[in-house]
Scaffold this active site. Sequence first.
Site, mmCIF file in Angstrom:
data_model
loop_
_atom_site.group_PDB
_atom_site.id
_atom_site.type_symbol
_atom_site.label_atom_id
_atom_site.label_comp_id
_atom_site.label_asym_id
_atom_site.label_seq_id
_atom_site.Cartn_x
_atom_site.Cartn_y
_atom_site.Cartn_z
ATOM 1 N N ASP A 51 0.896 -1.259 0.067
ATOM 2 C CA ASP A 51 -0.003 0.026 -0.019
ATOM 3 C C ASP A 51 0.998 1.260 -0.021
ATOM 4 O OD1 ASP A 51 0.909 -0.077 2.684
ATOM 5 O OD2 ASP A 51 -1.099 0.228 3.634
ATOM 6 N N SER A 52 2.213 1.090 0.013
ATOM 7 C CA SER A 52 3.199 2.176 -0.163
ATOM 8 C C SER A 52 2.934 3.025 -1.388
ATOM 9 C CB SER A 52 4.621 1.572 -0.090
ATOM 10 O OG SER A 52 4.727 0.620 -0.757
ATOM 11 N N ASP A 90 -1.090 -6.437 0.109
ATOM 12 C CA ASP A 90 -1.050 -5.687 1.084
ATOM 13 C C ASP A 90 -2.313 -5.271 1.658
ATOM 14 O OD1 ASP A 90 0.597 -4.659 3.376
ATOM 15 O OD2 ASP A 90 1.327 -2.898 2.408
ATOM 16 N N LYS A 120 -0.505 -9.497 3.368
ATOM 17 C CA LYS A 120 0.012 -9.069 4.374
ATOM 18 C C LYS A 120 -0.692 -7.981 5.164
ATOM 19 C CE LYS A 120 3.408 -5.571 4.134
ATOM 20 N NZ LYS A 120 2.607 -4.338 4.905
ATOM 21 N N GLU A 122 -0.700 -5.449 8.893
ATOM 22 C CA GLU A 122 0.389 -4.727 10.156
ATOM 23 C C GLU A 122 -0.332 -4.984 11.259
ATOM 24 O OE1 GLU A 122 0.996 -0.439 9.199
ATOM 25 O OE2 GLU A 122 1.404 -1.135 6.991
ATOM 26 N N GLU A 189 10.172 -4.328 10.100
ATOM 27 C CA GLU A 189 10.532 -3.128 9.473
ATOM 28 C C GLU A 189 11.030 -2.089 10.598
ATOM 29 O OE1 GLU A 189 7.605 -0.898 7.063
ATOM 30 O OE2 GLU A 189 8.940 0.740 6.881
#
Length: 299
Positions: A51-52, A90, A120, A122, A189
């Site tokens: 999602d970056s 993501d 993925k 977070e 990260e």
Amino acid sequence: MNEASQRVKVTLPMLFEKKQKREPITMLTAYDYPLALLEDRAGIDIILVGDSLGMTVLGYDSTLPVTMDVMVVHAQAVRRGAKYAFVIGDMPYMSYQISPAEAVRNAGRFMAEAGCDGVKLEGGAAMAPAVKAIVSAGIPVMGHLGITPQSMSMLGGFRSQGRSAEAALRIVKDADALFEAGISMLLLEGVPPEVGKCISERLPIPVISIGAGPYCDGQLLIVHDALGFFDRFTPKFVKKYADLSAVISAALEQYKQEVATKQFPGPEHCYKMIPGEAQSFMEEVAKLEPVKDAGGKVS
Ligand code: KIV
């Protein structure tokens, strides 16, 4: 047999085998077809449709505005380019935090609509119910701890994490909780190498570093950082393997210059008429009535 016909699609068991054999796993982000194609050709093991892309491709200040619909379109493009890599979708902000049921529905979209191999998300122990639900639906999950960009507001910016013993231990405990909930891989990260080493040795699953040091089972970079194609800021852990911004800027300036000075297009860029047709064409055009002025001119 050529190289392409020898290659097989990367699977989860193959990634686990790499960990066992201590062969580093390679991972990059990609957001579109052309880069996915090149990464696949380079033999990258895992491609993250991160999602970056909200920042690197769409120009937002954070990843928060990115939606599932946007992610699915990019994941589909990446899958079309990447035949062999293990492709991970993501999960964007608020696609998995509200309830485990929504988490499963959205994770399922990455699999069914985009052909991803896993997702993925977070967050630590608080995400265990969402992880359990997605894994129960048969979808591999990669956890993500340390700097978690969707929690920027809580973290106070893109700041390294786990630098005190207490903070490092919290990350280890979160990693344990995610593992017990069923994650297949973990991304760490922006944490010190000691934390990366500890978690990689502690968990029997592939642990990938993005700024978590050299002792993890693999490395990830955001491809726009690695290629020098995103220069708003560069985290400490980034190594630039190219300076695409400079290469592209030089090419764009040359194009503008050549069009402005009529160097481009040259004869080699023009289609040729069939011999003899140009003469007839000009004769026929000369017979046409002048065009009527419909008022479309700028006065
Ligand atoms: O979205 C992304 O590319 C990520 C990286 C920052 C790890 O999650």
